[in-house]
Design a protein around this motif. Structure first.
Motif, PDB file in Angstrom:
ATOM      1  N   GLN A  23       0.831  -1.209   0.000  1.00  0.00           N
ATOM      2  CA  GLN A  23       0.000   0.000   0.000  1.00  0.00           C
ATOM      3  C   GLN A  23       0.862   1.255   0.000  1.00  0.00           C
ATOM      4  N   GLN A  24       1.933   1.233   0.772  1.00  0.00           N
ATOM      5  CA  GLN A  24       2.831   2.379   0.836  1.00  0.00           C
ATOM      6  C   GLN A  24       3.517   2.591  -0.513  1.00  0.00           C
ATOM      7  N   GLN A  27       1.031   4.129  -2.884  1.00  0.00           N
ATOM      8  CA  GLN A  27       0.830   5.540  -2.570  1.00  0.00           C
ATOM      9  C   GLN A  27       2.003   6.393  -3.070  1.00  0.00           C
TER      10      GLN A  27
END
Length: 111
Positions: A23-24, A27
């Motif tokens: 997810q990081q 992003q």
């Protein structure tokens, strides 16, 4: 700690840390893409420019002068209107041609 993200027993379990890292990463990629897009837009905006030719600048000045109502001699306008209405106004074609030629010369830079 491991967890089943999809609540599907047939799918393998996903580690919470791996999910957070993915997810990081996503992003960061989205942020990088947005930054790249902003940079491209900024470069495009810097490349655009407008320049007026001398003729356009002269036309703009003439429009400003024409919009200036203080430069109108209302007394002279009234006299000319009255002369035209009474049939007393006479046109000198040679003088008119000279004035038109002078105006065109001034507007278009013809000498």
């Amino acid at each position: 700690m491991t967890m089943n993200v999809n609540n599907n027993p047939n799918k393998p379990l996903v580690d919470g840390q791996k999910l957070a890292q993915q997810q990081q990463t996503t992003q960061q990629q989205n942020a990088n893409n947005a930054s790249t897009a902003q940079t491209q837009v900024a470069q495009t905006l810097r490349q655009d420019s407008v320049s007026l030719t001398s003729s356009a600048q002269q036309l703009s000045q003439l429009q400003k002068k024409a919009g200036d109502t203080q430069s109108i001699n209302q007394e002279k306008v009234d006299k000319l209107k009255k002369a035209i209405q009474n049939g007393e106004y006479r046109i000198n074609p040679e003088r008119m041609a000279q004035k038109i030629a002078a105006l065109e010369s001034e507007l278009f830079g013809i000498k």
